[in-house]
Write an enzyme that holds these catalytic residues in place. Sequence first.
Site, PDB file in Angstrom:
ATOM      1  N   SER A  66       0.842  -1.202   0.000  1.00 37.87           N
ATOM      2  CA  SER A  66       0.000   0.000   0.000  1.00 37.87           C
ATOM      3  C   SER A  66       0.875   1.250   0.000  1.00 37.87           C
ATOM      4  CB  SER A  66      -0.956  -0.046   1.193  1.00 37.87           C
ATOM      5  OG  SER A  66      -1.959   0.929   1.079  1.00 37.87           O
ATOM      6  N   GLU A  79      -9.788  -4.339  -6.128  1.00 39.68           N
ATOM      7  CA  GLU A  79      -9.498  -3.162  -5.310  1.00 39.68           C
ATOM      8  C   GLU A  79      -9.525  -1.866  -6.112  1.00 39.68           C
ATOM      9  OE1 GLU A  79      -5.332  -2.504  -3.988  1.00 39.68           O
ATOM     10  OE2 GLU A  79      -5.072  -4.638  -4.401  1.00 39.68           O
ATOM     11  N   HIS A  84      -7.337  -5.355  -1.416  1.00 35.33           N
ATOM     12  CA  HIS A  84      -6.130  -4.595  -1.083  1.00 35.33           C
ATOM     13  C   HIS A  84      -5.278  -5.336  -0.045  1.00 35.33           C
ATOM     14  CE1 HIS A  84      -3.788  -0.929  -1.028  1.00 35.33           C
ATOM     15  NE2 HIS A  84      -3.912  -0.809   0.278  1.00 35.33           N
TER      16      HIS A  84
END
Length: 298
Positions: free
Chosen positions: A147, A241, A271
Amino acid sequence: MPSPQALSVRSMLQQLRASQNPAEQSLEAQRSGLDQMGQTIPKPDHVLVERTSFDGVPGEWISIAGAPTERVILYLHGGAYYMGSCESHRSLAWRLAEASEARIALVEYRLAPEHRFPAAVEDAVKAYKSLLAQGIEPNRIAIAGDSAGGGLTMATLISLRDEGTSLPACAALLSPWTDLAGTGPSMESRAPYDPWLEPEGIRKAPLLYCSPDQLTHPLVSPLYADLAGLPPVLIHVGRDECLLDDSVRLYDKIREAGGEAQLHIWEDMWHVFHSFPIPEADEALREIGTFIQRRIPR
């Protein structure tokens, strides 16, 4: 077809998102929640954790008892630049250590809003250089992150390249956040399928980290950077996602710049699905481990 475990986790994430409004939660509550989520996979006794500092950047050495330690991964955790810690990502780190037969330098870079851009980039670069100062050769190091940590991995590589520091052997990105301006078409097209993230929250979070005029800065959003001259990169992302296009466009840009990149879009996944106790995560981590082992052989 996703595994029963994946279907169960997806349902849990959907319920969690429906019951919680991040705008109504304090930073402390959000940080604590992510830390707690990261502790759902107990640490086995054969996983060794040593608290340390990487030239002033706090973190941990994570290794597997009896395993070789010549291969090193600098791991940069996710959390939208304002959450995340060793607590939230230790389980992901030790599972990656097992899969890659490496030891992990898991670092806690400074978080926003207390420390805004470029604090995280400065700390990641400092941590990498501390590994070099310990006598670890760059060709024995990989950088990985999920991320925001995936975007930070790219920003670290770009910073090291631009200042002429020797680059690591490779990098692995797990659902990297590379466009904090939120311009990818998947922000809207995948929103109905994403069990965890939603476009409004994704677009609000960056303002804790940077100013509006910095959203496309190449070290904030590496999608807008010159991506030539970087080491091989493996990118993992879930089909479901909102940030899918952050990975797809990054892959395209690396290739256009003459770089080596691999992209694996995981069907029915969300995610950073790697963080959860599901068979798909185990398979994905094995693939990352194989990628790193091939580029950092014994």
